[in-house]
Design a protein around this motif. Structure first.
Motif, PDB file in Angstrom:
ATOM      1  N   GLU A 196       0.842  -1.200   0.000  1.00  0.00           N
ATOM      2  CA  GLU A 196       0.000   0.000   0.000  1.00  0.00           C
ATOM      3  C   GLU A 196       0.875   1.248   0.000  1.00  0.00           C
ATOM      4  O   GLU A 196       2.061   1.191   0.356  1.00  0.00           O
ATOM      5  CB  GLU A 196      -0.884  -0.023   1.265  1.00  0.00           C
ATOM      6  CG  GLU A 196      -1.951   1.026   1.346  1.00  0.00           C
ATOM      7  CD  GLU A 196      -2.946   0.957   0.212  1.00  0.00           C
ATOM      8  OE1 GLU A 196      -2.755   1.719  -0.762  1.00  0.00           O
ATOM      9  OE2 GLU A 196      -3.920   0.191   0.292  1.00  0.00           O
ATOM     10  N   GLN A 197       0.293   2.363  -0.389  1.00  0.00           N
ATOM     11  CA  GLN A 197       0.949   3.668  -0.279  1.00  0.00           C
ATOM     12  C   GLN A 197       0.513   4.256   1.063  1.00  0.00           C
ATOM     13  O   GLN A 197      -0.675   4.507   1.263  1.00  0.00           O
ATOM     14  CB  GLN A 197       0.532   4.563  -1.444  1.00  0.00           C
ATOM     15  CG  GLN A 197       0.977   3.990  -2.775  1.00  0.00           C
ATOM     16  CD  GLN A 197       0.274   4.630  -3.952  1.00  0.00           C
ATOM     17  OE1 GLN A 197      -0.889   5.012  -3.858  1.00  0.00           O
ATOM     18  NE2 GLN A 197       0.973   4.740  -5.060  1.00  0.00           N
ATOM     19  N   GLN A 216       6.957   4.118  -8.054  1.00  0.00           N
ATOM     20  CA  GLN A 216       6.315   4.439  -9.325  1.00  0.00           C
ATOM     21  C   GLN A 216       6.820   5.789  -9.806  1.00  0.00           C
ATOM     22  O   GLN A 216       7.054   6.682  -8.992  1.00  0.00           O
ATOM     23  CB  GLN A 216       4.797   4.473  -9.148  1.00  0.00           C
ATOM     24  CG  GLN A 216       4.231   3.137  -8.722  1.00  0.00           C
ATOM     25  CD  GLN A 216       2.746   3.202  -8.457  1.00  0.00           C
ATOM     26  OE1 GLN A 216       1.979   3.636  -9.314  1.00  0.00           O
ATOM     27  NE2 GLN A 216       2.340   2.773  -7.281  1.00  0.00           N
ATOM     28  N   GLU A 235       5.734  -0.339  -0.286  1.00  0.00           N
ATOM     29  CA  GLU A 235       5.221   0.450  -1.407  1.00  0.00           C
ATOM     30  C   GLU A 235       6.067   0.157  -2.639  1.00  0.00           C
ATOM     31  O   GLU A 235       7.294   0.082  -2.551  1.00  0.00           O
ATOM     32  CB  GLU A 235       5.282   1.933  -1.052  1.00  0.00           C
ATOM     33  CG  GLU A 235       4.693   2.846  -2.093  1.00  0.00           C
ATOM     34  CD  GLU A 235       4.624   4.299  -1.638  1.00  0.00           C
ATOM     35  OE1 GLU A 235       4.551   5.170  -2.528  1.00  0.00           O
ATOM     36  OE2 GLU A 235       4.655   4.564  -0.416  1.00  0.00           O
ATOM     37  N   SER A 255       0.651  -5.514  -9.156  1.00  0.00           N
ATOM     38  CA  SER A 255       1.304  -5.358  -7.854  1.00  0.00           C
ATOM     39  C   SER A 255       1.706  -6.712  -7.280  1.00  0.00           C
ATOM     40  O   SER A 255       2.826  -6.881  -6.787  1.00  0.00           O
ATOM     41  CB  SER A 255       0.387  -4.636  -6.866  1.00  0.00           C
ATOM     42  OG  SER A 255       0.165  -3.312  -7.292  1.00  0.00           O
ATOM     43  N   HIS A 297      -1.124   6.809 -10.076  1.00  0.00           N
ATOM     44  CA  HIS A 297      -0.789   6.666  -8.663  1.00  0.00           C
ATOM     45  C   HIS A 297      -0.910   5.242  -8.146  1.00  0.00           C
ATOM     46  O   HIS A 297      -0.785   5.017  -6.947  1.00  0.00           O
ATOM     47  CB  HIS A 297      -1.676   7.594  -7.820  1.00  0.00           C
ATOM     48  CG  HIS A 297      -1.484   9.025  -8.160  1.00  0.00           C
ATOM     49  ND1 HIS A 297      -0.361   9.733  -7.817  1.00  0.00           N
ATOM     50  CD2 HIS A 297      -2.263   9.887  -8.848  1.00  0.00           C
ATOM     51  CE1 HIS A 297      -0.457  10.971  -8.256  1.00  0.00           C
ATOM     52  NE2 HIS A 297      -1.612  11.095  -8.892  1.00  0.00           N
ATOM     53  N   SER A 298      -1.164   4.302  -9.051  1.00  0.00           N
ATOM     54  CA  SER A 298      -1.270   2.928  -8.585  1.00  0.00           C
ATOM     55  C   SER A 298      -1.105   1.959  -9.746  1.00  0.00           C
ATOM     56  O   SER A 298      -1.256   2.322 -10.906  1.00  0.00           O
ATOM     57  CB  SER A 298      -2.625   2.688  -7.918  1.00  0.00           C
ATOM     58  OG  SER A 298      -3.667   2.793  -8.870  1.00  0.00           O
ATOM     59  N   GLY A 344      -8.089   0.049  -1.728  1.00  0.00           N
ATOM     60  CA  GLY A 344      -6.842  -0.475  -1.188  1.00  0.00           C
ATOM     61  C   GLY A 344      -7.070  -1.363   0.024  1.00  0.00           C
ATOM     62  O   GLY A 344      -8.155  -1.892   0.239  1.00  0.00           O
TER      63      GLY A 344
END
Length: 176
Positions: free
Chosen positions: A104-105, A150, A147, A162, A155-156, A133
């Protein structure tokens, strides 16, 4: 250069897969909504010989035609368990001695390239819902957060991408 034929790939049978040594990782799917994503994560987990998948909340369970479209039979090789909530899964993991890591961020997250798994440690990697998330209640109970760096305008990554990135990283650092 010639591509290998299927019979040259030395693939193990499902029975052999069940008996072989596994990557000491449990993949946890926290309310993943897309059955195609679920199936793809089964297939990726088979490819890296993960120990097990925990399916939580709204995450669909095999057998299901939409999961099988992308799993291509990996639901038979990879062990899985369903939990009504991701918190139930986290409690089981804690009891069983797993280090619980959210992908996760977040504040104080560790960049994947800077994380080194500890030998003989067991890990649970939590991948969250495609929109929201990893759930906030689970984030409050984790041991660490990784994380994926990137560098573009988005943003993902997709949850399957992932999972592939993180599982390859763990595999290359633990097995290689």
């Amino acid at each position: 250069m010639r591509k290998l034929k299927l019979d040259e790939l030395n693939r193990v049978s499902v029975t052999e897969f069940k008996k072989q040594e596994k990557l000491p990782v449990i993949v946890v799917l926290d309310n993943v909504r897309s059955m195609h994503n679920i199936g793809s994560i089964f297939r990726t987990s088979d490819g890296f010989a993960v120990e097990q998948i925990y399916l939580c909340g709204i995450t669909a369970q095999p057998p299901h035609r939409e999961i099988e479209k992308t799993a291509l039979g990996a639901t038979q090789s990879v062990n899985w368990t369903y939990f009504d909530t991701p918190m139930q899964a986290a409690e089981r993991l804690r009891t069983d001695g797993y280090k619980i890591i959210a992908i996760e961020q977040a504040e104080s997250s560790i960049m994947l390239n800077e994380f080194t798994p500890v030998a003989n440690e067991k890990y649970a990697l939590i991948f969250g819902n495609e929109v929201n998330g990893v759930s906030d209640e689970v984030m409050a109970k984790i041991d660490a957060c990784i994380e994926i760096p990137q560098f573009g305008t988005k943003h993902s990554f997709n949850v399957v991408v992932s999972a592939g990135i993180v599982l390859w990283d763990f595999f290359s650092k633990i097995v290689a």
